[in-house]
Design an enzyme around this catalytic site. Structure first.
Site, PDB file in Angstrom:
ATOM      1  N   ARG A 233       1.064  -1.328   0.032  1.00  0.00           N
ATOM      2  CA  ARG A 233       0.074  -0.082   0.102  1.00  0.00           C
ATOM      3  C   ARG A 233       1.044   1.279  -0.052  1.00  0.00           C
ATOM      4  O   ARG A 233       2.064   1.258   0.672  1.00  0.00           O
ATOM      5  CB  ARG A 233      -1.088   0.175   1.195  1.00  0.00           C
ATOM      6  CG  ARG A 233      -1.887  -1.016   1.192  1.00  0.00           C
ATOM      7  CD  ARG A 233      -3.108  -0.405   0.438  1.00  0.00           C
ATOM      8  NE  ARG A 233      -4.129  -1.374   0.701  1.00  0.00           N
ATOM      9  CZ  ARG A 233      -4.342  -2.477  -0.390  1.00  0.00           C
ATOM     10  NH1 ARG A 233      -3.662  -2.966  -1.413  1.00  0.00           N
ATOM     11  NH2 ARG A 233      -5.536  -3.272  -0.150  1.00  0.00           N
ATOM     12  N   GLU A 262      -3.428   7.616  -4.443  1.00  0.00           N
ATOM     13  CA  GLU A 262      -3.784   7.320  -5.642  1.00  0.00           C
ATOM     14  C   GLU A 262      -5.205   7.093  -6.064  1.00  0.00           C
ATOM     15  O   GLU A 262      -6.102   6.851  -5.042  1.00  0.00           O
ATOM     16  CB  GLU A 262      -3.161   5.623  -5.880  1.00  0.00           C
ATOM     17  CG  GLU A 262      -4.018   4.624  -4.732  1.00  0.00           C
ATOM     18  CD  GLU A 262      -3.279   3.291  -4.853  1.00  0.00           C
ATOM     19  OE1 GLU A 262      -2.138   2.938  -4.931  1.00  0.00           O
ATOM     20  OE2 GLU A 262      -4.130   2.113  -4.961  1.00  0.00           O
ATOM     21  N   HIS A 280      -1.698   0.099  -9.637  1.00  0.00           N
ATOM     22  CA  HIS A 280      -2.167  -0.622  -8.811  1.00  0.00           C
ATOM     23  C   HIS A 280      -2.871  -1.690  -9.320  1.00  0.00           C
ATOM     24  O   HIS A 280      -4.044  -2.062  -9.165  1.00  0.00           O
ATOM     25  CB  HIS A 280      -3.217  -0.014  -7.760  1.00  0.00           C
ATOM     26  CG  HIS A 280      -3.605  -0.395  -6.628  1.00  0.00           C
ATOM     27  ND1 HIS A 280      -3.837  -0.048  -5.277  1.00  0.00           N
ATOM     28  CD2 HIS A 280      -3.516  -1.968  -6.116  1.00  0.00           C
ATOM     29  CE1 HIS A 280      -4.105  -0.971  -4.419  1.00  0.00           C
ATOM     30  NE2 HIS A 280      -3.835  -2.197  -4.798  1.00  0.00           N
TER      31      HIS A 280
END
Ligand code: NAP
Length: 313
Positions: A233, A262, A280
């Site tokens: 993360r 993000e 991601h």
């Protein structure tokens, strides 16, 4: 009859079809849309199929007074306030293991891309520099190097196993030493791990307890020849310290699939040529996303049938 299942987030067509085949389900793209639901429709909801990273806390749970389970689409559930859920008697499930391979593959791919300067190599061919007689500057050998895994959990182990096959020395930090294949070396702090390796791969859970574990001092210990790979993360890394180290050459490079804030990635990353950036997409293959969606549905079905949950956190 009002739906017992509320699906929150952006589901693709196949997921929508499968959810509709299994349940009486309604879809909402965000928590704002839930506030506008009729009160009896909100009361009917017993299970939430949750997808996304928007915080799911006490206030959101209070909108759904009959809620019994939040089935998260993904292994990382740091967006869900599990303390608030527990206090309300709401179970939380996630989708472990089915995504380990893909996330580990992406970590290794970013490491190879970064170390072998593959972004520049691709441009070298496309831009005609190679055809014009220029050789790509030599890059860096990866096999046989030293890699550190920060967080030897399910995904961390898969990364380590892949890199053992690259003849790398495996080092790791977890909250304690673990049973591992011979030769994997435990370090008692993230700083000590970073100082011992060329590549540091972060595979920790997100959330408050791991926030900023990859601190300025860990980045300093990794040093000017070090490369940081993060598939965990964005919160696990001190992003300001990382950007400064990359800009000043205090760190050789980074491969990042996750970021603070993000998808609004800090624009300073975009002007760096020593980073590989990914949106991601660690678990983002057709096969794995289908397996994650199935596990999410199976947890909901188990709950509605009064059966034990498959993967409660
Ligand atoms: P896992 O098996 O639970 O492993 C989690 C790791 O985090 C373990 O090494 C664990 O330490 C460590 N950890 C947990 N709580 C901690 C704490 N309070 N302080 C320090 N370390 C702590 O989880 P996983 O299935 O490998 O997944 C790891 C993470 O990867 C997920 O939570 C998610 O955030 C991320 N992920 C990203 C993507 C992507 O698309 N990029 C996809 C899937 C998952 P111990 O080893 O000491 O137990």
């Amino acid at each position: 009859m009002h739906a017992a299942v509320l699906a929150i987030g952006g589901y693709d067509d196949a997921d929508v079809r499968d959810l509709e085949a299994g349940f009486n389900v309604i879809f909402r793209s965000s928590f704002d849309d839930i506030q506008n639901m009729a009160i009896d429709a909100r009361h009917a909801v017993r299970a939430v199929a949750f997808k996304g990273h928007t915080p799911f806390g006490h206030q959101e749970m209070a909108l759904l007074p009959s809620l019994g389970v939040i089935a998260n689409y993904g292994v990382g559930y740091d967006a869900i306030d599990t303390v608030a859920a527990k206090a309300r008697g709401i179970a939380v499930t996630n989708t472990p293991d089915v995504l380990n391979d893909d996330v580990a593959d992406l970590a290794v791919a970013m490491m190879l891309m970064q170390g072998r300067d593959m972004r520049r190599g691709d441009a070298w061919v496309r831009d005609g520099i190679w055809a014009g007689g220029g050789d790509l500057p030599l890059n860096r050998k990866i096999s046989g190097g030293r890699v550190g895994i920060l967080g030897l959990g399910r995904i961390g182990r898969e990364i380590a196993a892949r890199l053992a096959a690259f003849k790398m020395d495996i080092h790791y930090w977890s909250r304690g030493p673990k049973k591992t294949p011979d030769g994997w070396q435990y370090h008692n702090s993230p700083d000590a791990l970073a100082a011992a390796v060329d590549y540091l791969i972060v595979a920790l859970v997100g959330g408050t307890q791991t926030c900023g574990i990859v601190s300025a001092s860990v980045i300093k210990a990794l040093g000017p020849k070090g490369v940081l790979i993060n598939i965990s993360r964005g919160s696990t890394v001190d992003e300001a310290a990382l950007l400064e180290a990359l800009e000043k050459g205090h760190l050789a490079g980074a491969g990042l699939d996750v970021f603070l804030n993000e998808p609004a990635v800090d624009p300073r990353f975009l002007s760096l040529d020593n980073v590989v950036l990914q949106p991601h997409q660690g678990s983002g293959t057709i096969e794995t996303r289908a397996a994650m969606a199935k596990l999410q549905r199976d947890n909901i079905a188990a709950f509605l049938d009064g059966q034990p949950l498959l993967t409660e956190v």
